[in-house]
Design an enzyme around this catalytic site. Sequence first.
Site, short mmCIF file in Angstrom:
data_model
loop_
_atom_site.label_atom_id
_atom_site.label_comp_id
_atom_site.label_asym_id
_atom_site.label_seq_id
_atom_site.Cartn_x
_atom_site.Cartn_y
_atom_site.Cartn_z
CG ASP A 28 34.16 8.55 34.04
OD1 ASP A 28 33.56 9.59 33.68
OD2 ASP A 28 33.67 7.71 34.81
CG HIS A 29 34.91 14.54 29.81
ND1 HIS A 29 35.60 15.43 30.62
CD2 HIS A 29 34.90 15.10 28.58
CE1 HIS A 29 35.95 16.49 29.90
NE2 HIS A 29 35.55 16.30 28.66
NE ARG A 30 30.93 9.42 35.18
CZ ARG A 30 30.45 8.26 35.62
NH1 ARG A 30 29.27 8.23 36.21
NH2 ARG A 30 31.13 7.15 35.47
#
Length: 452
Positions: A424-426
């Site tokens: 998850d790039h967040r």
Amino acid sequence: MAQIEIQVPDIGDFDEVTVIELMVKIGDTVKAEQSLITVESDKASMEIPSSHAGVVKELKVKLGDKVKQGSLVVILEGEGVGAATAPAAAAPAPAPSASAPNPAPALVESAQAAPVFVAPAAVVPVAAAAVPAHSPTTAPVGLPHASPSVRKYARELGVPLNEVKGSGLKGRITDADVQAFTRAVMSGAAQTQAAAAQNKAGGGGDGAALGLIPWPKVDFAKFGPIERKELSRIKKISGANLLRNAIMIPAVTNHDDADITDLEAFRVSTNKENEKSGIKVTMLAFLIKACVAALKKFPEFNSSLDGDALIYKQFYHIGFAADTPNGLMVPVIKDADKKGIFQISQEMGELAKKARDGKLSPAEMSGASFTISSLGGIGGRYFTPIINAPEVAILGVCKSQMEPVWDGKAFVPRLMLPLSLTWDHRVIDGAAAARFNVYLGQILGDFRRVLL
Ligand code: CAO
């Protein structure tokens, strides 16, 4: 005419739950897996399905009753009462088969099927999105207050539940509220927020809330013979979860290879030495241990997003995807950091069997902090697994193959394991993901590194 008692199955961690909805009445014909009642604890609500088909002869519960595992829900009656294809929990006596005459007309059986849970997202990975969690006693945060069947009904009608005013107890939304909302929209007396926004923007068609063009409608029968088959209950639930996770998570996948030549040789020799133990050590067990080491080194991979904060989990519960006749299940190896390879292999074998037999309890599918999806026993090179929210990463593994690897002087044959890490790039940056994979590869290449 055979009779069958349908009881409340294993409902996980809940001792007693309250009946909040009766979904059938005496005389109704029910199918196997059809929901009979909705029950609710202080944490979650769930539907109790019928493990068998038949006609409801007696309803043994009423609204407000407290029930627990084993409580009698209904008595069904019918010729050749048909069982669910994969009842999840104990069915002590087999149902009389449809083709064989029932030898004992007064036979009363006990049967249980898996409940459909509406649990906090972290608890039951496959059920969370299909019928979202809510707190029955307090005002839900961001989620309307409604039972799973009402949610399902609203979904079928395309009614946005958060726009419906509940007339039930503590503002609970009922079937009647959904119908009233639908009538109001159909008569033009009300408008959904999506339609209002769309009108404002001048758009049109299905999927308007996301600004999408309508889903293609094709009459396939025009092109050749077809057969329509309902999706299994598990497929419907996991599908909704997968869709949410695919849409909502800005996911990226890194692919890499690990040299497992020595590890595989060790695994094979260990299995030979321990042939008599009956426990087969699997590559997946080593992967679980290696992932625990990597999760310890890169703790954000073992976290979950909570608004603007991260929850770092200090436990290492590793889910693993299991392919079952009814669809994908994710049993969880709890406290994998505290278990050895033999114990993990043994537990994994037992959990995978339970998954295939439809007998996993909710507790056995709960609480994963990271998941591995292994297609190694089947084949393929790389794939892009979908993160099992609210986890933030998942490791996909494919079949290892002998490959020529340059050792600086010559190409040497090495057994290479393809790894695909989706993150998850967040929460995670590309550099961290690359480091995670490199570290994982180093451990799989030389397991002594776990000791460092
Ligand atoms: N490379 C090469 N061979 C592998 C391997 C790998 N990465 N992983 C396993 N194998 C081999 C095993 O050694 C075994 O071989 P032998 O029978 O000769 O010993 C064989 O493949 C079968 O292994 P398995 O699949 O039964 O066991 P497992 O521990 O690897 O996996 C389980 C267990 C439950 C994960 C698996 O049965 C399964 O269901 N996999 C599918 C998961 C899935 O569907 N993922 C996709 C999710 S997204 O839709």
